[in-house]
Design a protein around this motif. Sequence first.
Motif, PDB file in Angstrom:
ATOM      1  N   GLN B   6       0.852  -1.177   0.000  1.00  0.00           N
ATOM      2  CA  GLN B   6       0.000   0.000   0.000  1.00  0.00           C
ATOM      3  C   GLN B   6       0.893   1.233   0.000  1.00  0.00           C
ATOM      4  O   GLN B   6       1.761   1.372   0.862  1.00  0.00           O
ATOM      5  N   CYS B  23      -2.929   0.430  -4.054  1.00  0.00           N
ATOM      6  CA  CYS B  23      -2.550  -0.917  -3.646  1.00  0.00           C
ATOM      7  C   CYS B  23      -1.970  -1.646  -4.851  1.00  0.00           C
ATOM      8  O   CYS B  23      -2.582  -1.680  -5.919  1.00  0.00           O
ATOM      9  N   TRP B  35     -10.548  -5.092  -0.203  1.00  0.00           N
ATOM     10  CA  TRP B  35     -10.334  -3.890   0.591  1.00  0.00           C
ATOM     11  C   TRP B  35     -11.203  -3.990   1.836  1.00  0.00           C
ATOM     12  O   TRP B  35     -12.393  -4.323   1.756  1.00  0.00           O
ATOM     13  N   LEU B  76      -8.258   1.783  -4.685  1.00  0.00           N
ATOM     14  CA  LEU B  76      -9.599   2.054  -4.141  1.00  0.00           C
ATOM     15  C   LEU B  76      -9.937   3.522  -4.375  1.00  0.00           C
ATOM     16  O   LEU B  76      -9.105   4.399  -4.110  1.00  0.00           O
ATOM     17  N   TYR B  89      -7.617   1.922   6.026  1.00  0.00           N
ATOM     18  CA  TYR B  89      -8.020   1.045   4.946  1.00  0.00           C
ATOM     19  C   TYR B  89      -6.907   0.048   4.648  1.00  0.00           C
ATOM     20  O   TYR B  89      -5.731   0.422   4.547  1.00  0.00           O
ATOM     21  N   CYS B  91      -5.679  -3.138   2.124  1.00  0.00           N
ATOM     22  CA  CYS B  91      -5.766  -3.961   0.934  1.00  0.00           C
ATOM     23  C   CYS B  91      -5.266  -5.360   1.315  1.00  0.00           C
ATOM     24  O   CYS B  91      -4.374  -5.493   2.173  1.00  0.00           O
TER      25      CYS B  91
END
Lengths: 112, 111
Positions: B6, B23, B35, B76, B89, B91
């Motif tokens: 990421q 990602c 995700w 994303l 967040y 991945c």
Amino acid sequence: DAGVIQSPRHEVTEMGQEVTLRCKPISGHDYLFWYRQTMMRGLELLIYFNNNVPIDDSGMPEDRFSAKMPNASFSTLKIQPSEPRDSAVYFCASSTQDEKLFFGSGTQLSVL
Amino acid sequence: AQSVTQLGSHVSVSEGALVLLRCNYSSSVPPYLFWYVQYPNQGLQLLLKYTTGATLVKGINGFEAEFKKSETSFHLTKPSAHMSDAAEYFCAVSGTYKYIFGTGTRLKVLA
């Protein structure tokens, strides 16, 4: 559905003591995972079960860690003896074969 | 072996602006890509999943991600950020039930 339920929410213990974390997966989910989350190492998979059978425990850090799943609705992660470096948030997650993980709220473990 | 990278541990956007979280993955087999979002003091929640088929995947809360095999990416996006999107967040790549999670991107939304 109540989701994945973990207990306790917080655990503070002293070095050398035994710690037991508990998890109730979502009904009908046949996979159960234990993860550990720390700032330094991120999310680490410790062990996962399929139909109550441990499939991969290569992430369990040491023999001090053990996990069991006696039935489809309950699992435990035990640390004995605990050490300060075990302090972390421990998550339980469950899924079906679609691999969509549903996480519990976690147990914040502090070992003093 | 599978891995996930990421880019950017922290991203700040203004409310109403485009959200883009990056990602990149590595996988020797066709991957499952995910995700997840984590709000403070909570477990991770699934936003979306890619397996096969359509490369643009729509998820919850207005998020979507595009699988680009040539770039080994799964970024994303959300057209318009909302204050409630502030979270971390993650991945992830899987395929054999052993998820590999990225290190996470903390999204901050500025009023």
